[in-house]
Scaffold this active site. Structure first.
Site, mmCIF file in Angstrom:
data_model
loop_
_atom_site.group_PDB
_atom_site.id
_atom_site.type_symbol
_atom_site.label_atom_id
_atom_site.label_comp_id
_atom_site.label_asym_id
_atom_site.label_seq_id
_atom_site.Cartn_x
_atom_site.Cartn_y
_atom_site.Cartn_z
ATOM 1 N N LYS A 162 -5.649 21.067 44.518
ATOM 2 C CA LYS A 162 -4.265 20.279 44.163
ATOM 3 C C LYS A 162 -3.326 20.137 45.207
ATOM 4 C CE LYS A 162 -4.885 21.278 39.691
ATOM 5 N NZ LYS A 162 -6.605 21.274 39.633
ATOM 6 N N ASP A 163 -2.430 19.305 44.915
ATOM 7 C CA ASP A 163 -1.381 18.756 45.888
ATOM 8 C C ASP A 163 -1.134 19.913 47.008
ATOM 9 O OD1 ASP A 163 -0.725 15.492 45.143
ATOM 10 O OD2 ASP A 163 -1.396 16.996 43.355
ATOM 11 N N LYS A 164 -0.819 19.421 48.184
ATOM 12 C CA LYS A 164 -0.347 20.533 48.985
ATOM 13 C C LYS A 164 1.379 20.667 48.887
ATOM 14 C CE LYS A 164 0.301 21.546 53.898
ATOM 15 N NZ LYS A 164 0.214 21.497 55.306
#
Length: 734
Positions: free
Chosen positions: A273-275
């Site tokens: 998932k996106d940081k």
């Protein structure tokens, strides 16, 4: 005197134009202070632009674009995983399951007891009951032993279950096996065991035969405070939701693994998932209690876990349907609302081109990952190594001089010694060159994790897909044409995509976790053979298919080039070989002798539907206002910033909510909507422009306020002078 007093107030005026309004606090504003070179360095970095990786077209280029700032704050970007059953995962339960013993009905217990008493005898059960009632005496071993040699495995299991159910941890039980001499007469009476005894070396006397195993169930009292600490949960794998803020998925997993005494590969999840976001996703580990997992998670800031469950199988990359996004785009022009509504409706109806996003190609325009991929596919291992180690302006500060020094003197051992830790693939490659020789590039490359090496040729695949998709849309528009590929059966579409996307999820993970243990995904020959089953299950559309109205543009798939793939039977099919030939390759050459670099091919949807898109406009007053509540904030009833009336609001944001399948990029969704480059450099520049505009507006407001104050002061002073003159005139008249 009055005029001097007025000027003094004007000179000391501290209106809004003198205050810092950048993100609310002056201390947050970047300062130059003689250190401008450090702060300006990021602006000088050469970053990839979308056009450089084939991202050029739109599904509706006529729809109006607009300016919006993406990820101005990480609380503007929320991602919730959609599991394989289609459920959007939300952190909403913080309870921690205790040791759970599966309940057995009373009548079933009675049946077990009656069956076993016939074999063991009622006196044994009485001994066990007496043991349970006895006080703990650490000086002696308190136990009851039951000879269960004649019982089968199912009956022994029933004994253990009964003890668990009846005594709830007050008594424990375990099966003990020991070798015992078996009389010869018994062997003669047990001819069915003859084959099992043959071939074994025996040291027994003639009156004995090889030993058989005697089985005993030992029932005993646990030591004070110990209880039954053996695994007694419903299934082997504990699942839980991880809610993280501004963290890398693989870093969270690695930290959990370290705290739980596991390898990083033993903490599993379905995808990265996106940081720079607030995200919720499912994790799984084997045989670690929920309490221990909770303690491990507490060691990490900005990580919360909950929603524990138990499953028989571990999570694997690709075990999800997609992701649900909630996004805030800031600095939206209020006067553009009507145009924005049109753009949103167009996106909802037409969808967007399923490009691979910029993160697929690395962060350096001078050395994009696909160039390394081409070198590997062409067996030019020297060039591949040099590209990986080549100095670049996008490097972290400490790594740049190490690259430059190696580039000059090619002393790999010295360069590797300057890189601490095992995080960087450069260190692994340099260690390999030092170990195998400065010219053994092939062996050195093998020191990089296999899954990371696969990234490079797959990046080249992605580049070809992007270029083909752009050309297909540009030349033929949004219409079906004979020869377009679709899956043979609709129900195979999801399976095929999931299979291909499992490999993609792996690549995305390795972009952020290059040094982890190998994961449980198909690799090499196994992966190629397994994927090929799906890749051949497509067919070209005919004119009759198109006329029937059965198919839509979102059904069309484009191949990722490979040696075992079906290309479109129309003009698009020839484009693949043309593009491969540009770098001296062909589809046949993608069947590499090194399986790590081989590309069998895959399929990817050309257009992604956005039919579930929802949106709203949100007013706010400061750049620090939280506009979207995260799972954690909802759970803890932490309110977002109150929304002011539109007439009183300083800013307007656009709130978006939509779902995407795995391997689709939210940045490409937003690109279609905004009609602007989504690269980090572009977003940074847009935000700077927005903040500069804000500062100018506030300065203008401050100037107007100052002017109004001056006018008011002058008027007051003139009034005072007039009043004084009138008073003086009246006095003189008297």
């Amino acid at each position: 005197m009055g005029k001097d007093r007025g000027r003094g107030r004007r000179n000391n005026h501290s209106g809004p134009y003198n205050k810092s309004n950048w993100r609310g606090q002056k201390k947050d504003r970047p300062q130059n202070n003689g250190g401008g070179q450090r702060n300006s360095a990021p602006q000088q970095k050469s970053t990839l632009l979308e056009t450089q990786v084939g991202i050029t077209e739109f599904t509706n280029p006529e729809a109006p674009g607009f300016t919006g700032i993406l990820k101005s704050r990480f609380s503007d970007f929320h991602v919730n995983e959609i599991d394989s059953n289609g459920k959007v995962l939300e952190l909403n339960d913080l309870s921690v399951p205790k040791v759970a013993i599966v309940a057995v009905a009373e009548n079933e217990l009675d049946n077990w007891r009656k069956e076993l008493e016939a074999v063991i005898g009622p006196e044994v059960w009485q001994d066990i009951a007496n043991l349970a009632k006895a006080k703990n005496d650490p000086a002696i071993e308190q136990k009851v032993e039951i000879d269960v040699t004649t019982l089968d495995k199912e009956q022994r299991t029933q004994v253990h279950q009964m003890i668990k159910q009846l005594y709830k941890g007050k008594l424990l039980s375990t099966t003990i096996g020991q070798q015992q001499a078996k009389p010869k007469v018994q062997e003669e009476a047990s001819l069915e065991n003859k084959d099992a005894a043959e071939g074994e070396t025996s040291t027994q006397k003639d009156s004995q035969v090889p030993a058989e195993e005697k089985k005993t169930i030992k029932v005993f009292k646990p030591k004070p405070g110990r209880g039954d600490k053996r695994w007694s949960f419903p299934a082997d794998y504990v699942t839980f939701l991880v809610h993280k803020t501004n963290l890398v998925t693989s870093d969270v997993a690695s930290t959990l693994a370290a705290r739980l005494n596991l390898r990083p590969s033993q903490v599993n999840y379905s995808g990265i998932k996106d940081k720079r976001a607030k995200t919720t996703q499912k994790f799984s580990v084997k045989r670690r209690t929920p309490e221990s997992i909770l303690v491990a998670a507490r060691s990490q800031r900005n990580v919360h876990i909950g929603n524990f469950g138990f499953e028989s199988n571990t999570l694997k990359l690709g075990d999800l349907q997609g992701n649900r996004f909630r996004i805030a785009l800031r600095h939206i022009a209020k006067e553009k609302r009507e145009e924005i509504e049109q753009a949103l409706q167009s996106l909802k109806e037409r969808g967007f081109i399923n490009y691979y996003g910029l993160q697929r190609f690395g962060n350096s325009a001078s050395v994009p990952t696909y160039e390394v991929g081409v070198a590997l596919l062409k067996h030019d291992y020297k060039l591949a190594c040099e590209l990986i180690l080549k100095p670049r302006d996008s490097d972290v500060e400490f790594l740049r001089p190490i690259r430059e020094e190696w580039w000059k003197n090619r002393d790999s051992a010295a360069a590797a010694a300057q890189i601490y830790g095992e995080k960087f693939i450069e260190k692994k490659l340099l260690d390999g060159l030092a170990r195998f020789g400065e010219s053994d590039y092939s062996s050195a490359l093998r020191q990089i994790p296999r899954n990371m090496l696969m990234l490079y040729p797959h990046a080249y695949q992605s580049l070809i897909f992007n270029r083909i998709a752009s050309r297909r849309i540009k030349e033929f528009g949004l219409k079906l044409i004979p020869g377009d590929l679709v899956y043979v059966e609709q129900d195979q579409s999801e399976a095929s995509e999931e299979q291909a996307q499992q490999g993609e999820a792996l690549e995305e993970q390795k972009e952020e976790e290059p040094n982890d243990e190998p994961l449980e995904v198909p690799e090499g020959d196994e992966a190629i053979e397994e994927e090929s089953i799906f890749k051949r299950k497509v067919r070209p559309l005919t004119a009759e298919d198109i006329a029937s109205g059965k198919y839509k543009l979102c059904d069309v798939v484009l191949p990722l080039p490979g040696h075992d793939i079906t290309y479109p039977s129309n003009e698009c099919g020839a484009w693949y070989e043309e593009m491969l030939a540009e770098v001296g390759l062909s589809s046949d050459q993608l069947k590499h002798k090194e399986k790590t670099y081989a590309l069998a091919g895959a399929y990817r949807k050309m257009i992604i539907s956005s039919s579930d898109l929802k949106w709203s406009f949100r007013m706010y007053n400061t750049p620090e206002d939280t506009l979207i509540a995260s799972d954690w904030e909802l759970l803890k009833n932490i309110p977002v910033a109150p929304e002011p009336a539109e007439a009183e609001a300083n800013y307007m944001a656009l709130l978006l909510e939509f779902s995407l399948p795995t391997a689709a990029y939210a940045t490409m969704f937003l690109r279609e909507l905004l009609k602007q480059d989504t690269s980090s450099a572009s977003q940074t520049q847009l935000e700077k422009q927005a903040m500069a505009k804000e500062d100018n507006e506030k300065k203008a407001v401050g100037t107007q306020e100052e002017q109004m104050e001056v006018v008011k002061e002058v008027a007051d002073e003139d009034g005072q002078e007039t009043e004084q003159a009138e008073t003086q005139g009246a006095e003189e008249a008297v």
